[in-house]
Enzyme design. Structure first.
Site, PDB file in Angstrom:
ATOM      1  N   SER A 173      40.343  36.030 135.616  1.00 34.64           N
ATOM      2  CA  SER A 173      40.096  35.187 136.780  1.00 34.64           C
ATOM      3  C   SER A 173      41.267  34.239 137.000  1.00 34.64           C
ATOM      4  O   SER A 173      41.710  33.569 136.065  1.00 34.64           O
ATOM      5  CB  SER A 173      38.804  34.375 136.604  1.00 34.64           C
ATOM      6  OG  SER A 173      38.664  33.429 137.643  1.00 34.64           O
ATOM      7  N   SER A 200      44.962  38.030 141.591  1.00 38.25           N
ATOM      8  CA  SER A 200      44.714  37.055 142.661  1.00 38.25           C
ATOM      9  C   SER A 200      45.827  36.017 142.758  1.00 38.25           C
ATOM     10  O   SER A 200      45.566  34.812 142.852  1.00 38.25           O
ATOM     11  CB  SER A 200      43.354  36.372 142.450  1.00 38.25           C
ATOM     12  OG  SER A 200      42.315  37.309 142.368  1.00 38.25           O
ATOM     13  N   LYS A 411      26.024  29.572 150.249  1.00 43.03           N
ATOM     14  CA  LYS A 411      26.926  29.281 149.131  1.00 43.03           C
ATOM     15  C   LYS A 411      28.325  28.939 149.634  1.00 43.03           C
ATOM     16  O   LYS A 411      28.989  28.032 149.094  1.00 43.03           O
ATOM     17  CB  LYS A 411      26.980  30.474 148.176  1.00 43.03           C
ATOM     18  CG  LYS A 411      27.770  30.208 146.895  1.00 43.03           C
ATOM     19  CD  LYS A 411      27.631  31.385 145.937  1.00 43.03           C
ATOM     20  CE  LYS A 411      28.200  31.038 144.572  1.00 43.03           C
ATOM     21  NZ  LYS A 411      29.644  30.821 144.567  1.00 43.03           N
ATOM     22  N   LYS A 668      29.906   8.541 180.540  1.00 43.04           N
ATOM     23  CA  LYS A 668      30.426   9.459 181.559  1.00 43.04           C
ATOM     24  C   LYS A 668      31.951   9.417 181.690  1.00 43.04           C
ATOM     25  O   LYS A 668      32.576  10.419 182.028  1.00 43.04           O
ATOM     26  CB  LYS A 668      29.784   9.161 182.912  1.00 43.04           C
ATOM     27  CG  LYS A 668      28.318   9.570 182.994  1.00 43.04           C
ATOM     28  CD  LYS A 668      27.815   9.525 184.422  1.00 43.04           C
ATOM     29  CE  LYS A 668      26.401  10.093 184.514  1.00 43.04           C
ATOM     30  NZ  LYS A 668      25.950  10.236 185.909  1.00 43.04           N
ATOM     31  N   ASP A 704      27.390  15.879 190.106  1.00 43.70           N
ATOM     32  CA  ASP A 704      26.704  14.947 191.010  1.00 43.70           C
ATOM     33  C   ASP A 704      27.022  15.262 192.468  1.00 43.70           C
ATOM     34  O   ASP A 704      26.152  15.211 193.347  1.00 43.70           O
ATOM     35  CB  ASP A 704      27.122  13.506 190.699  1.00 43.70           C
ATOM     36  CG  ASP A 704      26.466  12.974 189.433  1.00 43.70           C
ATOM     37  OD1 ASP A 704      25.409  13.509 189.042  1.00 43.70           O
ATOM     38  OD2 ASP A 704      27.020  12.037 188.828  1.00 43.70           O
TER      39      ASP A 704
END
Length: 766
Positions: A173, A200, A411, A668, A704
């Site tokens: 690993s 890796s 996970k 707004k 509007d």
């Protein structure tokens, strides 16, 4: 798998290729590295855009158990403490099922005070840790195995390491090496020689890259030897880039379905291992386009290939699923590290592909897939998040794919299913017979739970009441006598017991979601409904109830309520399948709303109105009535957002299944600074009242003027007519823009003449 309680997620495939955009969450690998390095840094560190998942929460929990202060907000983690805060005592460090956490914490534990016992859940305790332990022992670490030699749980009694040389096996690993690289700059002059081939390697590059961003550099001699000198970490902030591991599933979907997907929040120059998947997909014929902070893939289908996954093993399962659809033989080389992951991944993939009538063969380090014509199947996930997501890719192409235990994605990628829904891939949960109500004190869980159980002919249970009956004391008395830790432990036992029952409405205590295991258990067979209400409503409902034990040392109930809600808000929302506001509406309306949402599934599109205040707004009733009349599968709700919360709210909207929201006072104008695009009409009017969420791209509009012009034009043609506008504020600006765009002339009448003059000059009126 047959011994566990599962439900299934059914995936409806795409009917044709699509073009869509997906916002990718932060990298789990970078987040966990940043957390460890922040703990090793003497000054506070802010981690921006972290991934909040089971793995990262486990890492945080372990660091907090050691006494390191960490604060979590919507888009950042602030590590204000460090290992300097750790005191001499015994620590129990639970890594749950997180392999990266147990490895990083094991290395950290050798250079801090106290006696540290480190363990995980059953599956994690079966994953080897011997090579890391042997490497640490070479620098003087005192570590003992408490059960099986070479495996957790372990106990570490040493508190410092001695500079020196290490020989480390690189074939099991890369996390073993990463863990040692990150702690050794605090030890002194250390050399690490690698025995065998280092697997890796890109993950090592990620570690070195993160360390460099924290102010520490290490000499890497072609991945064969590393030279470390004594240094201090100095970063004050760290920005987590998007996760290529998570992105890989969407790259694969584009390839398989011949779709075009743009994945945002990805660094084209990233050192992440899983970026190598793009090279493979490009070799298959997909077109890849790199942008500043995004990558677009235009898929062209899959072909059989020979692929070495040694450097990016987390994409092996995804490639195996793609290979099932490729006409011919695909060989994946370098799969040996998959055999010691969350499950024995090679065997797991073979088992599930066999269900799909796809033949495979394997050696220790190869997996061969004979692809062509896969059949639909129900996929077991073995508690492995990558099994769920990899085989979900098949479901985007093939009708009839079901994924058992879909919650395992939490996970590393909690929003995975939401992201699928966001690009038009429908998913549906099956076999959930319980309804679980979560929320703050006073949100209505007990009242609504009783009524809902009657409406649906289910059994009702209140978990707090069960605990009170067992202890023969009220909640307040239990806490006063035994403390909150005791209460939480008992609460967890009861929650996980009732989670296994069938056909129930379960009202939970407000803090049940603090323990992630409770949430997982309750979601296994339950649809989780988060009941929300304004703080004013919550306080009014609970009143002076003496059975409400204090949760904080705050002076007022309002301060306490605000503090606890801020702490739990993300947990509630992440756990929830459905969110229901209980401030407005009758009990009957709320119950009917819940029942409709449950029966309609959780893929309804959500819209809302925001403002401060907003509780008075009739918009939810008006919109929901309109949706119902028009047969639209939408839900409209309201949310109070303060000025200070506006930025965090916008960040959250980008990540969730919120189609859009209306904007009322006082936001707004302010909202214009937060959206990605502003419609020309809104720019001219100077205000936004409507925001549409297009796959994370927020577009602002002002409607509007449409509401003003349409009814006028139903009566008369506006072109050439004189229109009188009374007022000169926001609505008047919208009116002026609207009628002028239709060719009308305008006269502005206003109490303050200067404002009328200003508006008239801007829009060409008098």
């Amino acid at each position: 798998p047959s011994t566990r309680l599962y439900h299934a997620m059914t995936i409806t495939p795409l009917s044709q290729p699509i073009t869509a955009t997906v916002a990718i969450p932060g990298s789990k690998s970078y987040t966990n590295r940043a957390l460890l390095l922040a703990a090793l840094t003497n000054n506070p560190v802010t981690i921006i855009n972290p991934l909040m998942s089971d793995d990262t929460r486990t890492m945080i929990s372990c660091l907090q158990t050691l006494g390191i202060t960490i604060t979590i907000s919507d888009d950042r983690i602030v590590v204000t403490g460090s290992i300097a805060d750790i005191t001499e005592k015994a620590y129990e460090l639970d890594a749950h099922i997180s392999g990266v956490s147990i490895r990083f914490i094991t290395a950290l534990a050798t250079i801090i005070p106290g006696t540290k016992t480190i363990y995980g859940k059953e599956g994690l305790n079966k994953r080897p840790i011997k090579d890391l332990v042997d490497g640490l022992k070479q620098l003087g670490a005192e570590i003992e195995y408490l059960e099986k030699e070479g495996f957790p749980p372990i106990r570490i009694s040493s508190q410092k390491l001695t500079p020196g040389a290490i020989l480390l096996n690189g074939e099991i690993s890369s996390q073993f090496l990463s863990a040692m690289l990150m702690i050794t700059p605090l030890v002194g002059d250390v050399s690490i020689a690698i025995e065998g081939d280092q697997i890796s390697k890109p993950y090592i590059d990620m570690t070195l890259d993160t360390m460099k961003n924290f102010g520490v550099t290490i000499e890497n001699n072609d991945y064969l030897e590393y030279q470390i000198t004594k240094q201090q970490y100095t970063a004050t902030s760290y920005n987590v880039e998007g996760d290529f591991s998570s992105a890989g599933y969407f790259f694969a979907i584009a390839t398989l379905t011949k779709s075009t997907l743009t994945l945002q929040n990805l660094n084209p120059d990233s050192k992440q291992a899983d970026k190598k998947l793009l090279d493979v997909l490009e070799d298959m014929g997909s077109k890849i386009t790199y942008e500043k902070n995004a990558i677009t893939i235009q898929g062209t289908g899959v072909i059989p290939m020979e692929i070495d996954v040694t450097d990016f093993p987390d994409q092996a399962q995804t490639l195996a699923v793609l290979a099932a659809f490729a006409e011919g033989t695909t060989v994946l080389k370098g799969v040996q590290s998959l055999r010691i992951k969350e499950t024995e991944r090679v065997i797991a993939v073979q088992n599930e592909l066999k269900k799909m009538e796809i033949e495979t063969t394997a050696t220790h380090d190869t997996l061969t897939i004979y692809g062509g014509n896969p059949k639909p199947a129900t996929i077991d996930t073995y508690g492995d998040h990558r099994m769920a997501m990899a085989f979900a890719v098949a479901g985007t192409k093939l009708t009839g794919i079901k994924i058992n235990n879909p919650e395992v994605v939490s996970k590393t990628f909690p929003d995975f299913w939401k992201k699928l829904n966001g690009i038009g891939i429908k998913t549906e949960n099956e076999n959930k017979t319980n309804i679980v109500l979560i929320g703050m004190r006073g949100s209505g869980k007990s009242t609504i739970g009783n009524l809902l159980a009657t409406k649906l002919s289910k059994q009702y249970v209140d978990l707090d009441n069960i605990l009170e009956q067992q202890e023969n004391m009220s909640v307040a008395q239990i806490v006063a006598t035994h403390g909150w830790n005791y209460f939480r432990q008992k609460e967890s036992v009861i929650a996980q017991e009732f989670a296994k029952k069938q056909n129930m409405v379960i009202a939970t205590g407000g803090g049940v979601i603090v323990n992630g295991d409770n949430t997982k258990a309750l979601k296994q067979n339950g649809t989780v409904i988060f009941l929300t209400a304004s703080i004013e409503t919550l306080l009014a409902r609970i009143g002076d109830d003496p059975n409400r034990a204090s949760l904080t040392d705050k002076k007022t109930k309002e301060e306490e309520m605000e503090t606890i809600l801020n702490e739990r808000k993300n947990l509630y929302e992440q756990a929830a399948d459905i969110i229901i506001g209980t401030t407005n509406g009758t009990k009957e309306e709320l119950i009917n709303d819940i029942v409709e949402k449950i029966r309609g599934g959780k893929n309804k599109i959500i819209c809302m109105v925001i403002g401060d205040p907003v509780e008075h707004s009739l918009s939810p009733r008006i919109h929901n009535a309109g949706y119902k009349a028009l047969g639209l599968d939408y839900v409209f709700t309201s949310k109070r957002v303060t000025k200070d919360d506006l930025s965090n709210f916008i960040d959250e909207i980008r990540k969730r299944n919120i189609k859009g929201f209306s904007v009322t006072l006082p936001h707004k104008i302010a909202i214009m600074h937060f959206v990605d695009e502003v419609n020309p009409a809104a720019k001219k009017i100077g205000a936004i009242n409507t925001v549409v969420n297009d796959q994370g791209i927020l577009r602002g509009y002002n409607t509007d003027w449409i509401g003003i012009v349409n009814p006028l034009e139903q009566r008369t043609k506006l072109e050439g007519k004189m229109v009188a506008i009374i007022g000169a504020s926001g609505a008047a600006r919208a009116a002026a823009y609207g009628v002028r765009s239709r060719g009308a002339k305008i006269q502005i009448y206003n109490r303050t003449v200067e404002k009328a003059v200003s508006l008239a000059q801007e829009f060409g009126g008098e």
